[in-house]
Design a protein around this motif. Structure first.
Motif, PDB file in Angstrom:
ATOM      1  N   GLY A  66       0.787  -1.228   0.000  1.00  0.00           N
ATOM      2  CA  GLY A  66       0.000   0.000   0.000  1.00  0.00           C
ATOM      3  C   GLY A  66       0.818   1.278   0.000  1.00  0.00           C
ATOM      4  N   VAL A  67       2.136   1.155   0.103  1.00  0.00           N
ATOM      5  CA  VAL A  67       3.004   2.336   0.021  1.00  0.00           C
ATOM      6  C   VAL A  67       3.405   2.490  -1.437  1.00  0.00           C
ATOM      7  N   ILE A  68       2.851   3.487  -2.091  1.00  0.00           N
ATOM      8  CA  ILE A  68       3.156   3.737  -3.500  1.00  0.00           C
ATOM      9  C   ILE A  68       4.546   4.345  -3.617  1.00  0.00           C
ATOM     10  N   LEU A  85       7.880  13.194  -0.326  1.00  0.00           N
ATOM     11  CA  LEU A  85       6.647  12.981  -1.072  1.00  0.00           C
ATOM     12  C   LEU A  85       6.164  11.607  -0.663  1.00  0.00           C
ATOM     13  N   GLU A  86       4.975  11.535  -0.081  1.00  0.00           N
ATOM     14  CA  GLU A  86       4.421  10.270   0.378  1.00  0.00           C
ATOM     15  C   GLU A  86       3.102  10.019  -0.342  1.00  0.00           C
ATOM     16  N   ILE A  87       2.968   8.837  -0.924  1.00  0.00           N
ATOM     17  CA  ILE A  87       1.703   8.460  -1.558  1.00  0.00           C
ATOM     18  C   ILE A  87       1.373   7.043  -1.095  1.00  0.00           C
ATOM     19  N   TYR A  88       0.187   6.912  -0.521  1.00  0.00           N
ATOM     20  CA  TYR A  88      -0.311   5.633  -0.023  1.00  0.00           C
ATOM     21  C   TYR A  88      -1.558   5.253  -0.811  1.00  0.00           C
ATOM     22  N   ALA A  89      -1.800   3.958  -0.937  1.00  0.00           N
ATOM     23  CA  ALA A  89      -2.970   3.472  -1.675  1.00  0.00           C
ATOM     24  C   ALA A  89      -4.255   4.052  -1.087  1.00  0.00           C
ATOM     25  N   ASP A  90      -4.300   4.182   0.217  1.00  0.00           N
ATOM     26  CA  ASP A  90      -5.459   4.747   0.910  1.00  0.00           C
ATOM     27  C   ASP A  90      -5.081   4.983   2.368  1.00  0.00           C
ATOM     28  N   LYS A  91      -6.018   5.473   3.132  1.00  0.00           N
ATOM     29  CA  LYS A  91      -5.757   5.787   4.541  1.00  0.00           C
ATOM     30  C   LYS A  91      -5.404   4.516   5.329  1.00  0.00           C
ATOM     31  N   ASP A  92      -6.043   3.401   5.004  1.00  0.00           N
ATOM     32  CA  ASP A  92      -5.726   2.146   5.690  1.00  0.00           C
ATOM     33  C   ASP A  92      -4.271   1.746   5.467  1.00  0.00           C
ATOM     34  N   ALA A  93      -3.764   1.941   4.259  1.00  0.00           N
ATOM     35  CA  ALA A  93      -2.360   1.625   3.966  1.00  0.00           C
ATOM     36  C   ALA A  93      -1.435   2.514   4.794  1.00  0.00           C
ATOM     37  N   TYR A  94      -1.808   3.777   4.938  1.00  0.00           N
ATOM     38  CA  TYR A  94      -1.018   4.695   5.771  1.00  0.00           C
ATOM     39  C   TYR A  94      -1.030   4.248   7.226  1.00  0.00           C
ATOM     40  N   GLU A  95      -2.209   3.922   7.731  1.00  0.00           N
ATOM     41  CA  GLU A  95      -2.325   3.476   9.123  1.00  0.00           C
ATOM     42  C   GLU A  95      -1.507   2.204   9.350  1.00  0.00           C
ATOM     43  N   ALA A  96      -1.534   1.273   8.396  1.00  0.00           N
ATOM     44  CA  ALA A  96      -0.737   0.043   8.502  1.00  0.00           C
ATOM     45  C   ALA A  96       0.756   0.381   8.501  1.00  0.00           C
TER      46      ALA A  96
END
Length: 138
Positions: A66-68, A85-96
């Motif tokens: 989930g970490v792009i 520059l941070e890009i995550y698949a979604d908020k859940d991926a960031y939380e994980a």
């Protein structure tokens, strides 16, 4: 303008570095979480901080589907001014991501080195263009 050029160059570099991994799924660009982390590091810790940051960013992208991208950069005129520059698949991926051992190590090891941290939430202007930029989004 320099910052925009630097971000575009970073995105293109990520495009050339990202490899598709087995078991990856299609991401929904409209759900992605995009941010810039603005960090000031105490100059006396800069070399040590950069070493820890490089390892954390590399590991995050390699092992977390989930970490792009986590792409570290610094201002040429102020090397202790770090931008991620941070890009995550979604908020859940960031939380994980926040729960991973490599992130927890980064956070605890660098805490005394950081003078300031600001997380700036961003919104993609054209999220539908992201799959053409990042092959990881296929």
């Amino acid at each position: 303008m320099k910052s925009f050029t630097l971000i575009v160059a970073s995105l293109l570099l990520c495009l050339s570095c990202n490899q598709e991994k087995p078991g990856m799924h299609a991401f929904q660009p409209e759900n992605m979480m995009v941010r810039m982390a603005e960090i000031e590091v105490a100059p006396e810790y800069l070399e040590e901080y950069l070493s820890i940051l490089k390892e954390e960013a590399k590991t995050s992208v390699e092992v977390e589907p989930g970490v792009i991208v986590i792409y570290p950069m610094y201002q040429k005129s102020h090397p202790n001014q770090i931008r991620l520059l941070e890009i995550y698949a979604d908020k859940d991926a960031y939380e994980a991501h926040l729960q991973t051992p490599h992130f927890k190590h980064y956070k605890s090891a660098t805490l005394p080195m950081v003078r300031s941290l600001e997380l700036v939430e961003m919104e993609a202007i054209d999220p539908d263009a992201m799959p053409t930029i990042f092959r990881k989004l296929k």
